[in-house]
Design an enzyme around this catalytic site. Structure first.
Site, PDB file in Angstrom:
ATOM      1  CE  LYS A  32      -2.433   1.680   3.717  1.00  0.00           C
ATOM      2  NZ  LYS A  32      -2.462   3.156   3.816  1.00  0.00           N
ATOM      3  CG  ASP A  59      -5.327   4.509   1.561  1.00  0.00           C
ATOM      4  OD1 ASP A  59      -6.441   4.936   1.216  1.00  0.00           O
ATOM      5  OD2 ASP A  59      -4.988   4.322   2.745  1.00  0.00           O
ATOM      6  CE  LYS A  61      -7.992   6.832   4.183  1.00  0.00           C
ATOM      7  NZ  LYS A  61      -6.572   6.393   4.088  1.00  0.00           N
ATOM      8  CG  ASP A  64     -11.817  18.124  -5.870  1.00  0.00           C
ATOM      9  OD1 ASP A  64     -12.773  18.929  -5.967  1.00  0.00           O
ATOM     10  OD2 ASP A  64     -10.632  18.464  -5.976  1.00  0.00           O
ATOM     11  CB  ILE A  65     -16.142  18.694  -8.230  1.00  0.00           C
ATOM     12  CG1 ILE A  65     -14.886  19.023  -9.038  1.00  0.00           C
ATOM     13  CG2 ILE A  65     -16.489  19.828  -7.269  1.00  0.00           C
ATOM     14  CD1 ILE A  65     -15.077  20.206  -9.977  1.00  0.00           C
ATOM     15  CB  THR A 123     -10.761   4.298  12.440  1.00  0.00           C
ATOM     16  OG1 THR A 123      -9.511   4.461  11.792  1.00  0.00           O
ATOM     17  CG2 THR A 123     -11.527   3.172  11.801  1.00  0.00           C
ATOM     18  NE  ARG A 184      -0.254  -3.028  15.321  1.00  0.00           N
ATOM     19  CZ  ARG A 184      -0.440  -2.396  14.167  1.00  0.00           C
ATOM     20  NH1 ARG A 184      -0.979  -3.026  13.141  1.00  0.00           N
ATOM     21  NH2 ARG A 184      -0.082  -1.139  14.016  1.00  0.00           N
ATOM     22  CD  GLN A 193      -4.254   1.118  13.634  1.00  0.00           C
ATOM     23  OE1 GLN A 193      -5.358   1.591  13.917  1.00  0.00           O
ATOM     24  NE2 GLN A 193      -3.799   1.068  12.405  1.00  0.00           N
ATOM     25  NE  ARG A 214       2.367   1.681  12.980  1.00  0.00           N
ATOM     26  CZ  ARG A 214       1.594   2.485  13.704  1.00  0.00           C
ATOM     27  NH1 ARG A 214       2.137   3.399  14.482  1.00  0.00           N
ATOM     28  NH2 ARG A 214       0.285   2.372  13.631  1.00  0.00           N
TER      29      ARG A 214
END
Ligand code: C5P
Length: 233
Positions: A32, A59, A61, A64-65, A123, A184, A193, A214
Site C-alpha cells: 500500500k 490509498d 482517499k 473532490d468534485i 476511524t 495486529r 491503533q 508496522r
C-alpha cells in the site's frame, strides 16, 4: 493467506519504501502506498513497485468534485494501480466518476482496471468529531449509510475497521472487497491503533484483505514477520 495481506509501506521516501519492498519481494503480493509517500515521490513509485512484481493499493482517499475525481482516477488507473480509495462522503456521483475514470484510464493504458473501494468514516473520527462537522448519526449508522450509498455507486468494496467487517460483508455480499486496517497479531504491540483485532479474527468477521504496516515493516526481519502472520492466519 499471503495474497490477502496488504503491507502498508508508510516510509516517507522512495529509497526506504523500495528497500522494504525488496525484503518482501516474492512473499507479499500487495503493498500500500499512502498519500505521504505518493505526494513525496510522485506516480513513479507505483511503477517501480509494479516492476518489482507487486500489486499496488494506492490509498489517496479521493474527495473532490466528480470531474476532478474522474481525472485523478483515470491517472491512477493508467498507472496500473490494483486498488484505489475514494471517500464515500463525496457522494454517489463522485464515486461513479471514480469507477468510470479508473476503468477508462486502465483501458487507455492497456492494463487491468483497479478495484475502487470506499472509505466510510475515518476511524480517527468519533461521535463528537462527526457532530462537529454536522453529522448527527452515530458513527456506526453513518458507516452503514455510506456503505449502502457506495454500493449503489458501483464500487468494489469498502475500507473499514475489523469490527465493522461483519456488517459490511452482510450488507455488500460475498463478492465485495472488505479491506481492514487495525490488524495486529497477538505478538505485536498495538502502536497507536486504539481498537485492534488479530488477523484470524478479522478474516473470520468477513475481511477479504488485511492492511498491516508496522508489525511487518518495523520488525527486525520483515520477511519472517510476514511469514509468521501467514502461518498463523
Ligand atoms: O502500521 P499499521 O499496521 O498501523 O498501518 C496501518 C495502515 O493502515 C496505515 O497505512 C494507516 O494509515 C492505515 N489506516 C489505518 N486505519 C484506518 C485507515 C487506514 O490504520 N482507519
Amino acid at each position: 493467506m499471503q495474497d490477502r495481506i496488504i503491507v502498508a509501506l508508510d516510509s516517507p521516501d522512495a529509497g526506504s519504501a523500495l528497500a522494504m519492498a525488496e525484503r518482501l519481494r516474492g512473499r507479499a503480493r500487495w503493498v500500500k502506498v499512502g498519500m505521504t509517500l505518493f505526494y513525496a515521490e510522485g506516480p513513479d513509485i507505483v511503477g517501480s513497485l509494479r516492476e518489482m512484481g507487486f500489486d499496488v493499493f494506492v490509498d489517496l482517499k479521493l474527495h473532490d468534485i466528480p470531474h476532478q475525481v474522474r481525472g485523478a482516477a483515470f491517472a491512477l488507473g493508467s498507472l496500473g494501480a490494483g486498488m484505489l480509495t475514494v471517500h464515500a462522503s463525496g457522494g454517489a456521483d463522485m464515486m461513479e466518476a471514480a469507477v468510470e475514470g479508473a476503468r477508462e484510464g486502465a483501458v487507455a493504458a492497456g492494463v487491468a482496471p483497479p478495484a475502487v473501494i470506499a472509505v466510510t468514516v475515518l476511524t480517527s473520527m468519533d461521535a463528537d468529531t462527526l457532530a462537529s462537522v454536522g453529522v448527527v448519526d452515530s458513527p456506526a449508522d453513518q458507516v452503514v449509510g455510506l456503505a449502502a450509498l457506495a454500493r449503489t455507486a458501483g464500487v468494489d468494496g469498502v475500507v473499514c475497521s475489523p469490527r465493522e467487517a461483519a456488517a459490511m460483508r452482510a450488507l455488500l455480499g460475498e463478492r465485495a472487497l472488505v479491506v481492514t486496517p487495525g490488524v495486529r497479531p497477538k505478538w505485536a504491540g498495538s502502536d497507536d491503533q486504539a481498537r485492534v483485532e488479530t488477523p484470524a479474527a478479522a478474516l473470520a468477521a468477513g475481511a477479504s484483505h488485511l492492511v498491516i504496516g508496522r508489525p511487518i515493516t518495523g520488525a527486525d526481519d520483515p520477511a519472517a514477520a510476514f511469514e509468521r502472520i501467514v502461518q498463523e492466519g
